[in-house]
Design a protein around this motif. Structure first.
Motif, PDB file in Angstrom:
ATOM      1  N   GLN A 196      43.338  38.655  28.752  1.00 15.13           N
ATOM      2  CA  GLN A 196      43.498  39.248  30.074  1.00 15.13           C
ATOM      3  C   GLN A 196      42.807  40.604  30.155  1.00 15.13           C
ATOM      4  O   GLN A 196      42.149  40.924  31.152  1.00 15.13           O
ATOM      5  N   ALA A 199      39.120  40.084  30.406  1.00 17.21           N
ATOM      6  CA  ALA A 199      38.805  39.572  31.739  1.00 17.21           C
ATOM      7  C   ALA A 199      38.781  40.695  32.769  1.00 17.21           C
ATOM      8  O   ALA A 199      37.862  40.778  33.601  1.00 17.21           O
ATOM      9  N   GLU A 200      39.767  41.573  32.715  1.00 19.26           N
ATOM     10  CA  GLU A 200      39.822  42.682  33.670  1.00 19.26           C
ATOM     11  C   GLU A 200      38.653  43.635  33.476  1.00 19.26           C
ATOM     12  O   GLU A 200      38.129  44.195  34.443  1.00 19.26           O
ATOM     13  N   SER A 204      36.335  39.037  35.193  1.00 27.00           N
ATOM     14  CA  SER A 204      36.469  37.600  35.032  1.00 27.00           C
ATOM     15  C   SER A 204      37.940  37.220  35.147  1.00 27.00           C
ATOM     16  O   SER A 204      38.753  37.984  35.660  1.00 27.00           O
ATOM     17  N   THR A 205      38.284  36.026  34.668  1.00 27.69           N
ATOM     18  CA  THR A 205      39.668  35.565  34.655  1.00 27.69           C
ATOM     19  C   THR A 205      40.068  35.248  33.220  1.00 27.69           C
ATOM     20  O   THR A 205      39.211  34.956  32.370  1.00 27.69           O
ATOM     21  N   ARG A 206      41.365  35.271  32.967  1.00 27.19           N
ATOM     22  CA  ARG A 206      41.846  35.000  31.614  1.00 27.19           C
ATOM     23  C   ARG A 206      41.450  33.591  31.169  1.00 27.19           C
ATOM     24  O   ARG A 206      41.062  33.373  30.011  1.00 27.19           O
ATOM     25  N   THR A 208      38.862  31.794  32.063  1.00 26.70           N
ATOM     26  CA  THR A 208      37.434  31.749  31.742  1.00 26.70           C
ATOM     27  C   THR A 208      37.148  32.395  30.401  1.00 26.70           C
ATOM     28  O   THR A 208      36.386  31.866  29.579  1.00 26.70           O
TER      29      THR A 208
END
Length: 242
Positions: A196, A199-200, A204-206, A208
């Motif tokens: 996470q 991603a932040e 992106s997203t966790r 992905t």
């Protein structure tokens, strides 16, 4: 993200100002840490991971030197999107733009503890007086600010990659350079990074990031042990996704 809570704890009291000599600064005997510790009102602060150090628009009353850990600086846009502009390492100076603009409410960034961090914080007024009294202090602060600007440029370059796999690889290479510890198996990034958090940092997203890190692991390019990532061969990693 902007709704994150502040999380400071302080140790020690204000330090006693100490004179900074031009000759000492010129031969490298004086560091930014020495300067900050010698300023009136200087304090040591601890901020827990994920807590906010300052928000955009906050009064620019203090200057910070990162002693330990990593700090994420980001810009928050009206759409709610938050973009990382720098991931600061130890001995990085930040919160200093007020000294250049003369404004007291010029926090352009959201500063968050990317890991648990230790900071040396000093009132902006004390820093300004020190610069006026000794040009060597100004030189050291300028060098620190220049380093921070270079970190921002590197992060912006990372985020220009349109496909997320290239963006992730570029980010990992930056982390290897700034936080990497060489070992027998490769370079271990000395940060405990959740999917996470990564991603932040790169927009992106966790889900992905989990998939892409899995691809890198299957390709034999990285390993992950207790949230610490080891890059076996940064050159091979860069070539594969260049």
């Amino acid at each position: 993200m902007v709704g994150a809570m502040r999380g400071f704890s302080r140790t020690g009291g204000p330090s006693t100002p100490a004179p900074i000599g031009l000759a000492a600064a010129a031969n490298g005997a004086i560091t930014l840490l020495d300067v900050m510790r010698g300023l009136s009102g200087c304090v040591l602060e601890t901020v827990e991971r994920g807590k906010t150090i300052f928000f955009p628009g906050d009064p620019a009353e203090r200057v910070y030197l990162l002693r330990r850990g990593a700090v994420r600086l980001s810009r928050v846009y009206e759409s709610g999107e938050e973009i990382t502009v720098a991931l600061l390492r130890e001995n990085s100076l930040f919160g200093v733009l007020s000294l250049l603009t003369g404004q007291r409410s010029d926090r352009f960034y959201h500063a968050v503890a990317f890991t648990r961090v230790e900071l040396v914080a000093a009132p902006a007024s004390s820093v300004r007086r020190a610069i006026e009294q000794d040009s060597a202090v100004g030189l050291l602060l300028l060098q620190g600010l220049s380093s921070r600007i270079l970190q921002t440029e590197t992060m912006i370059e990372t985020l220009t990659h349109r496909d997320m796999s290239s963006r992730l690889v570029s980010f990992l290479l930056v982390l290897c350079r700034d936080f990497g510890v060489p070992g027998t198996e490769g370079i271990t990034i000395d940060l405990r990074l959740s999917h996470q958090a990564i991603a932040e940092a790169i927009g992106s997203t966790r889900v992905t990031i989990t998939r892409l890190l899995g691809d890198l692991r299957q390709a034999g390019l990285v390993q992950i042990d207790r949230k610490k990532i080891t890059v076996f061969d940064p050159v091979a990693l860069a070539k594969r996704f260049s």
